[in-house]
Design a protein around this motif. Structure first.
Motif, mmCIF file in Angstrom:
data_model
loop_
_atom_site.group_PDB
_atom_site.id
_atom_site.type_symbol
_atom_site.label_atom_id
_atom_site.label_comp_id
_atom_site.label_asym_id
_atom_site.label_seq_id
_atom_site.Cartn_x
_atom_site.Cartn_y
_atom_site.Cartn_z
ATOM 1 N N PRO A 53 49.889 19.551 -23.856
ATOM 2 C CA PRO A 53 50.805 18.422 -23.664
ATOM 3 C C PRO A 53 50.047 17.115 -23.732
ATOM 4 C CG PRO A 53 50.297 19.440 -21.575
ATOM 5 C CD PRO A 53 49.630 20.266 -22.625
ATOM 6 N N SER A 54 50.694 16.092 -24.184
ATOM 7 C CA SER A 54 50.050 14.776 -24.229
ATOM 8 C C SER A 54 50.791 13.830 -23.321
ATOM 9 C CB SER A 54 50.019 14.235 -25.653
ATOM 10 O OG SER A 54 51.324 14.058 -26.111
ATOM 11 N N PHE A 55 50.046 12.915 -22.698
ATOM 12 C CA PHE A 55 50.612 11.928 -21.797
ATOM 13 C C PHE A 55 50.613 10.585 -22.504
ATOM 14 C CE2 PHE A 55 50.442 14.522 -18.026
ATOM 15 C CZ PHE A 55 49.497 15.468 -18.389
ATOM 16 N N SER A 56 51.627 9.845 -22.292
ATOM 17 C CA SER A 56 51.670 8.489 -22.833
ATOM 18 C C SER A 56 51.088 7.544 -21.806
ATOM 19 C CB SER A 56 53.117 8.089 -23.140
ATOM 20 O OG SER A 56 53.151 6.748 -23.530
ATOM 21 N N SER A 79 53.448 6.715 -17.709
ATOM 22 C CA SER A 79 54.839 7.140 -17.622
ATOM 23 C C SER A 79 54.957 8.534 -18.206
ATOM 24 C CB SER A 79 55.734 6.170 -18.378
ATOM 25 O OG SER A 79 55.372 6.136 -19.730
ATOM 26 N N PHE A 80 55.412 9.456 -17.395
ATOM 27 C CA PHE A 80 55.698 10.799 -17.865
ATOM 28 C C PHE A 80 56.692 11.412 -16.904
ATOM 29 C CE2 PHE A 80 51.297 10.495 -16.310
ATOM 30 C CZ PHE A 80 51.496 10.913 -15.020
ATOM 31 N N SER A 81 57.441 12.383 -17.410
ATOM 32 C CA SER A 81 58.505 12.965 -16.593
ATOM 33 C C SER A 81 57.928 13.936 -15.596
ATOM 34 C CB SER A 81 59.500 13.695 -17.487
ATOM 35 O OG SER A 81 58.889 14.826 -18.076
ATOM 36 N N SER A 82 58.587 14.024 -14.442
ATOM 37 C CA SER A 82 58.105 14.911 -13.391
ATOM 38 C C SER A 82 58.241 16.364 -13.805
ATOM 39 C CB SER A 82 58.885 14.651 -12.101
ATOM 40 O OG SER A 82 60.260 14.872 -12.339
ATOM 41 N N VAL A 110 44.681 16.446 0.470
ATOM 42 C CA VAL A 110 46.006 16.395 1.088
ATOM 43 C C VAL A 110 46.548 14.969 0.965
ATOM 44 C CG1 VAL A 110 47.324 16.802 3.199
ATOM 45 C CG2 VAL A 110 45.335 18.227 2.683
ATOM 46 N N VAL A 111 47.767 14.849 0.409
ATOM 47 C CA VAL A 111 48.389 13.544 0.202
ATOM 48 C C VAL A 111 49.779 13.573 0.821
ATOM 49 C CG1 VAL A 111 48.991 11.784 -1.499
ATOM 50 C CG2 VAL A 111 47.142 13.378 -1.986
ATOM 51 N N ASP A 112 50.127 12.526 1.562
ATOM 52 C CA ASP A 112 51.449 12.422 2.188
ATOM 53 C C ASP A 112 52.519 12.251 1.111
ATOM 54 O OD1 ASP A 112 53.770 10.782 3.446
ATOM 55 O OD2 ASP A 112 52.668 11.508 5.184
ATOM 56 N N SER A 113 53.645 12.965 1.282
ATOM 57 C CA SER A 113 54.697 12.968 0.255
ATOM 58 C C SER A 113 55.455 11.645 0.179
ATOM 59 C CB SER A 113 55.688 14.101 0.537
ATOM 60 O OG SER A 113 56.369 13.877 1.762
ATOM 61 N N VAL A 114 55.266 10.749 1.142
ATOM 62 C CA VAL A 114 55.912 9.435 1.112
ATOM 63 C C VAL A 114 54.907 8.346 0.761
ATOM 64 C CG1 VAL A 114 57.187 7.716 2.453
ATOM 65 C CG2 VAL A 114 57.663 10.142 2.782
ATOM 66 N N GLU A 115 53.776 8.324 1.467
ATOM 67 C CA GLU A 115 52.803 7.246 1.284
ATOM 68 C C GLU A 115 52.037 7.366 -0.016
ATOM 69 O OE1 GLU A 115 50.317 7.225 4.716
ATOM 70 O OE2 GLU A 115 51.874 6.481 6.047
ATOM 71 N N GLY A 116 51.768 8.602 -0.461
ATOM 72 C CA GLY A 116 50.966 8.786 -1.657
ATOM 73 C C GLY A 116 49.497 8.496 -1.388
ATOM 74 N N ASN A 133 52.329 11.464 -9.714
ATOM 75 C CA ASN A 133 51.977 10.493 -10.756
ATOM 76 C C ASN A 133 50.885 9.543 -10.272
ATOM 77 O OD1 ASN A 133 54.014 11.714 -12.123
ATOM 78 N ND2 ASN A 133 55.339 9.911 -12.261
ATOM 79 N N SER A 134 51.014 9.055 -9.009
ATOM 80 C CA SER A 134 50.017 8.132 -8.456
ATOM 81 C C SER A 134 48.661 8.810 -8.302
ATOM 82 C CB SER A 134 50.481 7.603 -7.091
ATOM 83 O OG SER A 134 51.699 6.924 -7.198
ATOM 84 N N THR A 135 48.684 10.074 -7.916
ATOM 85 C CA THR A 135 47.425 10.812 -7.756
ATOM 86 C C THR A 135 46.752 11.007 -9.110
ATOM 87 O OG1 THR A 135 48.388 11.965 -5.856
ATOM 88 C CG2 THR A 135 46.371 12.884 -6.779
ATOM 89 N N PHE A 136 47.542 11.334 -10.134
ATOM 90 C CA PHE A 136 46.977 11.486 -11.476
ATOM 91 C C PHE A 136 46.378 10.168 -11.957
ATOM 92 C CE2 PHE A 136 47.301 11.372 -16.108
ATOM 93 C CZ PHE A 136 46.600 12.520 -16.438
ATOM 94 N N GLU A 137 47.091 9.061 -11.688
ATOM 95 C CA GLU A 137 46.575 7.739 -12.061
ATOM 96 C C GLU A 137 45.264 7.453 -11.343
ATOM 97 O OE1 GLU A 137 47.972 3.049 -11.930
ATOM 98 O OE2 GLU A 137 49.420 4.649 -11.548
ATOM 99 N N LEU A 138 45.152 7.896 -10.082
ATOM 100 C CA LEU A 138 43.921 7.701 -9.321
ATOM 101 C C LEU A 138 42.769 8.475 -9.943
ATOM 102 C CD1 LEU A 138 42.582 6.444 -6.829
ATOM 103 C CD2 LEU A 138 43.335 8.420 -5.506
#
Length: 680
Positions: free
Chosen positions: A13-16, A27-30, A181-187, A225-230
């Motif tokens: 798969p490729s990410f844009s 931006s990519f779909s969940s 471990v990442v909080d599901s709200v705070e990210g 998505n935020s974790t992947f960006e990190l």
């Protein structure tokens, strides 16, 4: 810019990734993320296990596939003649503070049948220290282990607060993978970035656990998505970016491969650990090597060194060489040997390479030293931690009340205790100052040093500490000071006063966004560490107790100029004596008091906060004059409730010419007689 990231699977798969200066947005779909990357069928070339159905009722949406490249690893292993143990996994659980690490470990221990069915187990059992339980945070890293399908999993619970980052840096030497471990709200939060950066530098495998998935305002797609960006921002390799995601609720003890299809237990998490995190790479037939990563003390056994055995076999009663460098070695004998099983240390006759063990018998062992083969042992690379950024002065108690409550009051006692702290606390530094009775203690933050002060106080020490100061440095004749990233979570109605407060302290906002559905705003600032001193109480006052402040060290930058951290002066006791209601009734008109009636005070003690700039001396011991004139009614005195400041509050409050007097039973503040005072 279009960019394809290669992933090891049957398809690519490729990410844009749209690059916009100065930030990158992704931006990519969940569904693509969940189905094509993080929820794929799981297999590994180096470890072959059949997929297992977790839970009794619910399916977890397929088995787990991780991205470990067996071909690449085997080639590297052939070059270095190392092998992997498939029956052991060494993992560290890392996260930002309050994202649920210790609660998740509790659930893992319970489901691994570490405790009896009817055994009473306290919450957050890994937080065994009194101070940890009182504050609700993890301060010291701790080991435990569980067994899952004939695989021993050594688990290390680590602190989440940025001030204790030195603990995390040490522990990463002992493991091959981490549960992030990442909080599901705070990210991802500041400490998430720090611990992930360190794990990626070590080349560790990462399994991302989106915890607290049962929260009403959970937003798992945004968090992933935020974790992947990190990962991208931290220059992770393609293999590391292809991480496995597990959705979990630590408090309910459930996990799954998708947020809307959870299993009945933590089976998917255990399976991900055994599949996605490789076993320890060892040299079984090589010369003995073990790096002492942690030190504990036992009254009967003495110093206990804890670490992972990198090569060879360690046996009880064995003669070894203890090395710091090639030229500095000494000899010792192993008196006792322990391994971690379930929630306790168990005696062992021998330990093979790859396992984590505890060693007794070396009385002077230090963190970072190598226990090596007696004949041909060589030291392992030393542990490196980041430099401290804040310093405070520790000195003997010079107040008139010295010796009333403390057991250890001399400078020799103080020096010995600080020296002992250095043996275990690698991120701390202690230096002698200009006078023999004062020591400069440097740490990673105010909380880092405050925890030491609180521990010493409980051990019976009596001393004084000065205000925290930042550690600046000069580079090319330019004065640099530490800057930190501050993330403030505040309701919209209180955002104005908070932004104004941070602006006065030289903070520069670089991001602002809404969080969840509660009308909360997330503010991100780059701010000098000097501006953060005393900020926590001020920001709570400005937001009426609703703001949450998180900070982490970023880098050194140019000196920001003068920063005013306190607008009000202090109320100072005028003479020695005992405070009276009569005197306090008039004194409280000048500001807020720290003391009530009947409290012993001494000249120079800070007894309150002045309502105006500058200090003011007061007589809080004045008694009502007795006369022979009979009055019809005695005047009723109504006193305000005095402020109850904790140790952290006092250290935040004091300024350059003030000190905190710390004793086992009391915490007082006073003016520093050595500094010219600004009294009105």
């Amino acid at each position: 810019m279009e960019m394809a990231i290669p992933l090891r699977s049957a398809f690519t798969p490729s990410f844009s990734l749209t690059t916009q200066n100065p930030r990158r947005s992704f931006s990519f779909s969940s569904s693509l993320l969940r189905n094509q990357i993080f929820g794929r069928a799981l297999s590994s070339t180096s470890i072959t296990k059949t997929p297992v159905n977790f839970g009794s009722g619910n399916s977890v949406g397929g088995s787990v596939k991780c991205s470990v490249s067996g071909a690449t690893e085997s080639a590297a292993e052939r070059r270095s003649q190392l092998t992997r143990r498939s029956d052991i996994r060494n993992i560290a659980i890392v996260a930002h503070v309050d994202h649920g690490k210790t609660t998740l470990v509790d659930a893992m221990l319970k489901q691994a049948k570490v405790f009896r069915e009817n055994q009473v187990v306290q919450e957050r059992i890994m937080d065994s220290n009194d101070l940890e339980r009182e504050r609700g945070i993890t301060i010291l890293s701790k080991n435990t282990s569980i067994t899952y399908k004939d695989t021993k999993i050594n688990i290390i619970d680590t602190p989440g607060h940025s001030d204790f980052g030195g603990e995390v840096e040490r522990i990463l030497n002992m493991v091959e993978g981490v549960l992030l471990v990442v909080d599901s709200v705070e990210g991802p939060m500041p400490q998430t970035r720090f611990v992930l950066k360190k794990a990626l530098e070590f080349g560790h495998a990462v399994v991302v656990v989106v915890n607290k998935i049962d929260r009403p305002s959970a937003r798992p797609d945004y968090v992933v998505n935020s974790t992947f960006e990190l990962f991208i921002e931290l220059n992770a390799s393609d293999e590391q970016c292809d991480f496995q995601v597990i959705y979990a609720s630590g408090i309910k003890g459930k996990a799954g491969l998708s947020s809307d299809n959870m299993g009945d237990d933590l089976g998917p998490l255990f399976e991900s650990i055994t599949r996605c995190i490789p076993g320890p790479r060892i040299d079984k037939d090589g010369a003995l090597q073990m790096l002492a990563t942690n030190i504990e003390y036992d009254e009967h056994k003495g110093r206990i060194a804890i670490g992972r055995l990198h090569a060879g076999v360690l046996q009880r009663g064995m003669d070894v060489r203890v090395c710091t460098t090639d030229d500095a070695c000494r000899y010792a004998r192993i008196s006792e040997l322990f391994v971690y099983e379930k929630f306790s240390r168990v005696a062992a006759e021998q330990v093979e390479a790859g396992d984590i063990c505890a060693v007794c018998g070396i009385a002077d062992i230090q963190i970072g030293e190598t226990i090596a083969d007696k004949a041909s042992g060589k030291p392992l690379p030393a542990i490196k931690v980041e430099e401290p950024t804040v310093k405070m002065s520790f000195s003997i108690n010079t107040s008139p009340f010295v010796g009333r409550e403390g057991k250890y009051v001399t400078s020799r006692n103080l020096r010995d205790r600080l020296s002992r702290e250095l043996e275990r606390n690698l991120a701390m530094r202690v230096e002698d100052s200009e006078t023999a009775d004062t020591f400069i203690v440097s740490g990673r933050g105010t909380l880092h040093i405050t925890i030491l002060i609180e521990n010493m106080r409980r051990e019976g020490y009596e001393f004084m500490v000065g205000p925290p100061k930042v550690i600046s440095k000069k580079v090319d004749d330019q004065l640099l000071e530490p800057y930190e990233i501050a993330i403030v979570e505040v309701p919209e109605e209180h955002m104005g006063p908070v932004v104004e407060l941070l602006g006065r302290r030289r903070g520069q906002m670089f991001d602002m966004q809404g969080v969840g559905s509660e009308g909360t705003t997330l503010l991100k600032y780059k701010i000098p560490t000097r501006g953060l001193l005393g900020l926590r109480n001020a920001i709570l006052t400005a937001s009426r107790g609703t703001a949450i402040l998180n900070t982490i060290f970023d880098s050194y930058g140019p000196w920001a100029g003068d920063i005013s951290t306190r607008d009000q002066g202090s109320l100072v006791a005028f003479e020695d004596g005992t405070s009276t209601s009569y005197a306090l009734s008039s004194s409280q008109e000048r500001g807020k008091m720290f003391i009530g009636p009947g409290v012993d005070v001494y000249k120079g003690q800070i007894v309150g906060i002045h309502q105006r700039p500058g200090d003011l001396s007061l007589n809080v011991c004045k008694k009502k004059a007795a006369t022979n004139i009979r009055s019809n009614k005695e005047q009723t005195v109504v006193l305000d409730t005095p402020l109850d400041y904790s140790l952290d509050d006092c250290i935040e409050y004091i300024q350059e010419d003030e000190l905190v007097e710390v004793t086992p039973l009391s915490i007082r503040m006073c003016k520093n007689a050595k500094v010219a005072r600004k009294t009105r």
